[in-house]
Design an enzyme around this catalytic site. Sequence first.
Site, PDB file in Angstrom:
ATOM      1  N   GLY A 234     -18.600   7.161  -3.089  1.00 15.65           N
ATOM      2  CA  GLY A 234     -17.443   7.334  -3.960  1.00 15.65           C
ATOM      3  C   GLY A 234     -17.517   5.847  -4.740  1.00 15.65           C
ATOM      4  O   GLY A 234     -18.734   5.242  -4.978  1.00 15.65           O
ATOM      5  N   ASN A 235     -16.384   5.626  -5.416  1.00 19.84           N
ATOM      6  CA  ASN A 235     -16.463   4.672  -6.201  1.00 19.84           C
ATOM      7  C   ASN A 235     -17.071   3.221  -5.918  1.00 19.84           C
ATOM      8  O   ASN A 235     -17.935   2.572  -6.394  1.00 19.84           O
ATOM      9  CB  ASN A 235     -15.044   4.305  -6.642  1.00 19.84           C
ATOM     10  CG  ASN A 235     -14.830   2.922  -7.500  1.00 19.84           C
ATOM     11  OD1 ASN A 235     -14.177   1.825  -6.968  1.00 19.84           O
ATOM     12  ND2 ASN A 235     -14.963   3.099  -8.871  1.00 19.84           N
TER      13      ASN A 235
ATOM     14  N   GLY B 131     -20.891   6.600   2.399  1.00 16.96           N
ATOM     15  CA  GLY B 131     -19.885   6.972   1.562  1.00 16.96           C
ATOM     16  C   GLY B 131     -20.715   6.966   0.069  1.00 16.96           C
ATOM     17  O   GLY B 131     -21.731   6.252   0.227  1.00 16.96           O
TER      18      GLY B 131
ATOM     19  N   LYS C 287       0.810  -1.131   0.033  1.00 17.96           N
ATOM     20  CA  LYS C 287       0.024  -0.075  -0.095  1.00 17.96           C
ATOM     21  C   LYS C 287       0.931   1.252  -0.031  1.00 17.96           C
ATOM     22  O   LYS C 287       2.035   1.285   0.506  1.00 17.96           O
ATOM     23  CB  LYS C 287      -0.983  -0.028   1.336  1.00 17.96           C
ATOM     24  CG  LYS C 287      -2.228   0.826   1.051  1.00 17.96           C
ATOM     25  CD  LYS C 287      -3.202  -0.234   0.211  1.00 17.96           C
ATOM     26  CE  LYS C 287      -4.487   0.838   0.144  1.00 17.96           C
ATOM     27  NZ  LYS C 287      -5.664  -0.158  -0.483  1.00 17.96           N
TER      28      LYS C 287
HETATM   29  P1  NAD Z   1     -13.706   7.364  -2.970  1.00 18.29           P
HETATM   30  O1  NAD Z   1     -12.611   8.330  -2.616  1.00 18.29           O
HETATM   31  O2  NAD Z   1     -14.005   7.092  -4.207  1.00 18.29           O
HETATM   32  O3  NAD Z   1     -15.219   7.791  -2.059  1.00 18.29           O
HETATM   33  C1  NAD Z   1     -15.066   7.804  -0.489  1.00 18.29           C
HETATM   34  C2  NAD Z   1     -16.231   8.221  -0.191  1.00 18.29           C
HETATM   35  O4  NAD Z   1     -16.268   8.394   1.120  1.00 18.29           O
HETATM   36  C3  NAD Z   1     -16.742   9.635  -0.844  1.00 18.29           C
HETATM   37  O5  NAD Z   1     -18.210   9.631  -1.155  1.00 18.29           O
HETATM   38  C4  NAD Z   1     -16.632  10.722   0.565  1.00 18.29           C
HETATM   39  O6  NAD Z   1     -17.429  11.766   0.500  1.00 18.29           O
HETATM   40  C5  NAD Z   1     -17.176   9.672   1.618  1.00 18.29           C
HETATM   41  N1  NAD Z   1     -16.454  10.322   2.899  1.00 18.29           N
HETATM   42  C6  NAD Z   1     -15.128  10.473   3.452  1.00 18.29           C
HETATM   43  N2  NAD Z   1     -15.007  10.514   4.549  1.00 18.29           N
HETATM   44  C7  NAD Z   1     -16.350  10.657   4.911  1.00 18.29           C
HETATM   45  C8  NAD Z   1     -16.968  10.451   6.406  1.00 18.29           C
HETATM   46  N3  NAD Z   1     -16.308  10.744   7.421  1.00 18.29           N
HETATM   47  N4  NAD Z   1     -18.175  10.298   6.333  1.00 18.29           N
HETATM   48  C9  NAD Z   1     -19.131   9.815   5.160  1.00 18.29           C
HETATM   49  N5  NAD Z   1     -18.476   9.799   4.081  1.00 18.29           N
HETATM   50  C10 NAD Z   1     -17.334  10.056   3.840  1.00 18.29           C
HETATM   51  O7  NAD Z   1     -12.965   6.226  -2.188  1.00 18.29           O
HETATM   52  P2  NAD Z   1     -13.424   4.500  -2.624  1.00 18.29           P
HETATM   53  O8  NAD Z   1     -12.427   4.347  -3.610  1.00 18.29           O
HETATM   54  O9  NAD Z   1     -14.893   4.304  -2.883  1.00 18.29           O
HETATM   55  O10 NAD Z   1     -12.955   3.778  -1.360  1.00 18.29           O
HETATM   56  C11 NAD Z   1     -13.784   3.688  -0.208  1.00 18.29           C
HETATM   57  C12 NAD Z   1     -13.346   2.719   0.810  1.00 18.29           C
HETATM   58  O11 NAD Z   1     -13.118   1.264   0.148  1.00 18.29           O
HETATM   59  C13 NAD Z   1     -11.733   2.979   1.151  1.00 18.29           C
HETATM   60  O12 NAD Z   1     -11.654   2.372   2.528  1.00 18.29           O
HETATM   61  C14 NAD Z   1     -10.797   2.194   0.568  1.00 18.29           C
HETATM   62  O13 NAD Z   1      -9.794   1.897   0.818  1.00 18.29           O
HETATM   63  C15 NAD Z   1     -11.837   0.863   0.194  1.00 18.29           C
HETATM   64  N6  NAD Z   1     -11.735   0.137  -0.918  1.00 18.29           N
HETATM   65  C16 NAD Z   1     -11.388   0.691  -2.384  1.00 18.29           C
HETATM   66  C17 NAD Z   1     -11.259   0.055  -3.462  1.00 18.29           C
HETATM   67  C18 NAD Z   1     -11.399   0.444  -4.731  1.00 18.29           C
HETATM   68  O14 NAD Z   1     -11.424  -0.242  -5.787  1.00 18.29           O
HETATM   69  N7  NAD Z   1     -11.898   1.656  -5.044  1.00 18.29           N
HETATM   70  C19 NAD Z   1     -11.007  -1.387  -3.206  1.00 18.29           C
HETATM   71  C20 NAD Z   1     -10.883  -1.812  -2.187  1.00 18.29           C
HETATM   72  C21 NAD Z   1     -11.220  -1.297  -0.888  1.00 18.29           C
END
Ligand code: NAD
Length: 428
Positions: A221-222, A219, A107
């Site tokens: 996001g993605n 959340g 990471k």
């Molecule tokens: P992202 O940046 O696309 O989205 C994050 C979301 O969380 C956003 O909507 C943001 O507004 C919201 N957020 C941030 N802080 C917050 C809070 N305190 N309260 C409520 N909402 C909040 O990130 P992502 O890629 O969707 O990743 C989210 C989680 O999933 C992380 O823990 C990441 O490590 C994990 N993850 C992501 C992937 C991937 O492929 N994207 C894979 C495995 C794990």
Amino acid sequence: MSSESFNAFEMAQKQFDQAADLLELDQPTRDLLRNPMRELQFSIPIRMDDGTKKVFRGFRSMHNDARGPAKGGIRFHPQETIDTVRALSMWMTWKTAVADIPLGGGKGGVICDPHDLSSYEQQQLCRGWVRQVSKVVGPQTDIPAPDVMTNPQHMLWMLDEFEVISGKKQPGFITGKPVGMGGSLGRTEATGYGTMITVREAMNELNIPIDKTTASIQGFGNVSQYAIELYQQMGGKVTCVSSWDQDDQASYAIRKQEGINLKEMLSITNTFGGIDKAKAAELGYEILPGDMWIEQDVDLLVPAALENQITIDNVGRISKQVKIIAEGANGPTTPDADNVIKDRGIYMIPDFLANAGGVICSYFEQVQSNMNYFWDKSEVLGKLDQKMTSAFYSVHEYSQKNKLYMRDAAYMIAVDRVAQACQDRGWV
Ligand code: NAD
């Protein structure tokens, strides 16, 4: 919500110790697996658009590569720390092991807030990060990918810098690249879809008709967006989502009991997954304090934002109606909160199983990049479904057979596979 004393690495070590005890691991294997095998901490000086210079801190942790090259994303986050990166790299080791793909765990991160950086400044940060880690990362050693607040464009800049340094094309250096530039179709959807594939199978096992269920998701996001897409396709109704508001430096929960309209919600969301709450209110959504996502009367909770979100302080607010928690985020539940969830008999799909879809698809991206032959989306998603379903059942069946909580079962399978690989190689 994140308390200042929270340390993700201490939590990851605590979880590992529990699994090591259950597996009765010997001391050298414990010592090896309790810490990353290698880590880098460094400075990245860049020239800002206004001509001033600014120095950012960057990290890369390689936890273990006994089962294959290390694999794991890079985060851009203002609260990034080396301990968060260490924890996430350890969780990646367990994730690739439970998904049974030939990779290890790594990471990376940079302490920064991309909201405040221009596109060119972000590009320099990406290139600077690669210059610092280029000696120890690569397609056969440690392969980066996107994570929180990093995206395919960032990956392409990083790839370009790596190829300039190494003097040759190296498409397998990084995953999460844009489609058409070595990226895989389906990668964007993979993590969120993967989470909901495990939910589909869990509901099947628990005899819960998915089209009669409701969910609240932290959340937007993605991970969250694609989890919602697949869940809605399967007939589920999402009544609440939450997101971070950059202007207010606070989170909000956005609720509609009739169910949120995904397309409408996406149209008022920025590229960081921040929902415009004024526009949401105009569209008839209730705007609530961010922590209320956890207390909704729903069947399914999906934390899909950040770590340390379900804690001993708020676990008691989880509704009696909740039957399943699927951890889309990494490390969202603290160990003491987890004990409460375990005692309540809520079915837990732990993070490194629930969100393994991303790394599985990254593995497919590497395979396709190496062959220079790219599959169509249905082939990628079909293979993702197979891998996620198979990982889910290996954990579910082990947990049933040995009367174990799902997180304990997942840990025992993953740690055992990695420990075995280290021992087979003669390391311990
Ligand atoms: P992202 O940046 O696309 O989205 C994050 C979301 O969380 C956003 O909507 C943001 O507004 C919201 N957020 C941030 N802080 C917050 C809070 N305190 N309260 C409520 N909402 C909040 O990130 P992502 O890629 O969707 O990743 C989210 C989680 O999933 C992380 O823990 C990441 O490590 C994990 N993850 C992501 C992937 C991937 O492929 N994207 C894979 C495995 C794990």
